[in-house]
Scaffold this motif. Structure first.
Motif, short mmCIF file in Angstrom:
data_model
loop_
_atom_site.label_atom_id
_atom_site.label_comp_id
_atom_site.label_asym_id
_atom_site.label_seq_id
_atom_site.Cartn_x
_atom_site.Cartn_y
_atom_site.Cartn_z
N GLN A 180 0.83 -1.20 0.00
CA GLN A 180 0.00 0.00 0.00
C GLN A 180 0.87 1.26 0.00
O GLN A 180 1.85 1.35 0.73
CB GLN A 180 -0.90 0.02 1.23
N ASP A 213 -5.20 -1.01 -6.91
CA ASP A 213 -6.44 -1.79 -6.89
C ASP A 213 -6.46 -2.81 -8.02
O ASP A 213 -6.90 -3.96 -7.82
CB ASP A 213 -7.65 -0.86 -7.01
N ASP A 222 -3.59 4.80 -6.57
CA ASP A 222 -4.67 3.98 -6.03
C ASP A 222 -5.27 3.05 -7.09
O ASP A 222 -5.54 1.87 -6.81
CB ASP A 222 -5.76 4.86 -5.43
#
Length: 319
Positions: free
Chosen positions: A216, A225, A221
């Motif tokens: 992470q 994902d 993002d």
């Protein structure tokens, strides 16, 4: 009806254009594009910025050629196939009897990630064969490695020559054969260090949790994902369709994440796995197709230990 060198042919006429100078590139591409426009055929250019600008400047004024962003079209092989198949279907539905396209793999694709572009070049002989497409794939011999050019000869049935001839490739290999060949999978530089995660027989949920724990923040993002989805699909495929034990390993850095999923089986039997969704219900086809659209590089290897799939997200190797 088909025109030019594609006259009398059915399906996809797939040529390579290997050129050694800008003049040689233009000597082939300009007549190819002008001929398409004169025959009222949908005609497209999907080259990089430098070569695209060369072609644009060399075309006669008001030549009705559509320029696509080569960097966008060829971001990932599976995405390129999906986009082109939809484009071709739409054009034929509108009445096109031939479509012309000149394109090129971006420079970063000619480096360490070339293997999946070589698979792309082979697979499209089948993937585009439902439509009357005549395309040329441009390769600069000044910057393309010998191994790349050897694969070009093996994946293109014909060469477009500077003197106007269209020559069969004596080294062409049918895609069902080429795509089943075992290709080397050199270690990613990140794999020179111990993995941050090494799980034997994980569930997909455990693999996803491990990615969240150590990866992470290193990627955008949306990229992160997508990578989590790819890991989940790949581990699920290994558990459902592979042979135990399934092993998941993960390396993470500031700009890239690398994961491998291996099992003791032989891998997918569909030669087009990953590049096309499985049309015949072969195991794992849809999951691999999703995975190839979710990563910046996917490669695999078979050996006497089994099958290993490697996924990379973030900065492409060699960029």
């Amino acid at each position: 009806m088909r025109t030019g060198a594609a006259a009398g042919r059915t399906g996809y006429f797939h040529e390579a254009l290997c050129y050694g100078s800008d003049e040689e590139l233009l000597a082939v591409v300009v007549p190819f594009l002008v001929g398409g426009v004169e025959a009222n055929e949908p005609t497209f250019v999907a080259l990089g910025e430098r070569t695209g600008n060369l072609v644009r400047a060399a075309l006669p004024p008001d030549t009705k050629v559509e320029f696509l962003s080569g960097g966008d079209v060829y971001a990932r092989p599976t995405a390129a196939i999906r986009m082109y198949r939809q484009l071709l279907a739409d054009l034929v539905a509108d009445g096109a009897t031939q479509i012309r396209i000149i394109g090129e793999v971006p420079p970063v694709g000619l480096g360490p990630t070339w293997d999946w572009w070589a698979r792309y070049e082979s697979a499209i002989n089948h993937a585009y064969d439902d439509w009357p497409l005549w395309s040329m794939c441009a390769y600069d011999t000044r910057t393309s490695a010998p191994g790349v050019l050897a694969d070009v000869a093996a994946t293109h049935p014909c060469f477009a020559a500077v003197d106007g001839r269209h020559l069969p490739s004596v080294d062409y290999v049918a895609p069902e054969t080429f795509l089943r060949e075992t290709r080397p999978m050199p270690p990613d530089p990140m794999q020179t260090t111990p993995p941050l995660v090494d799980l034997l027989g994980p569930t997909a949920a455990q693999a996803r949790a491990a990615v969240h724990q150590v990866g992470q923040g290193g990627l955008r993002d949306d990229e992160f994902d997508d990578f989590v989805v790819a890991v989940s699909e790949t581990v699920t495929n290994g558990l459902r369709h592979g042979s135990p034990p399934v092993r998941f390993r993960l390396w993470a850095g500031a700009e890239r994440i690398v994961a491998t999923v291996s099992d003791a089986g032989t891998g997918p039997q569909d030669p087009y796995a990953g590049l096309l969704p499985s049309a015949n219900g072969m195991p794992g086809g849809l999951g691999l197709w999703i995975t190839h659209q979710s990563c910046n590089h996917v490669t695999y290897h078979r050996d006497d230990q089994g099958f290993t799939l490697r996924l990379t997200a973030g900065r492409p190797l060699g960029a």
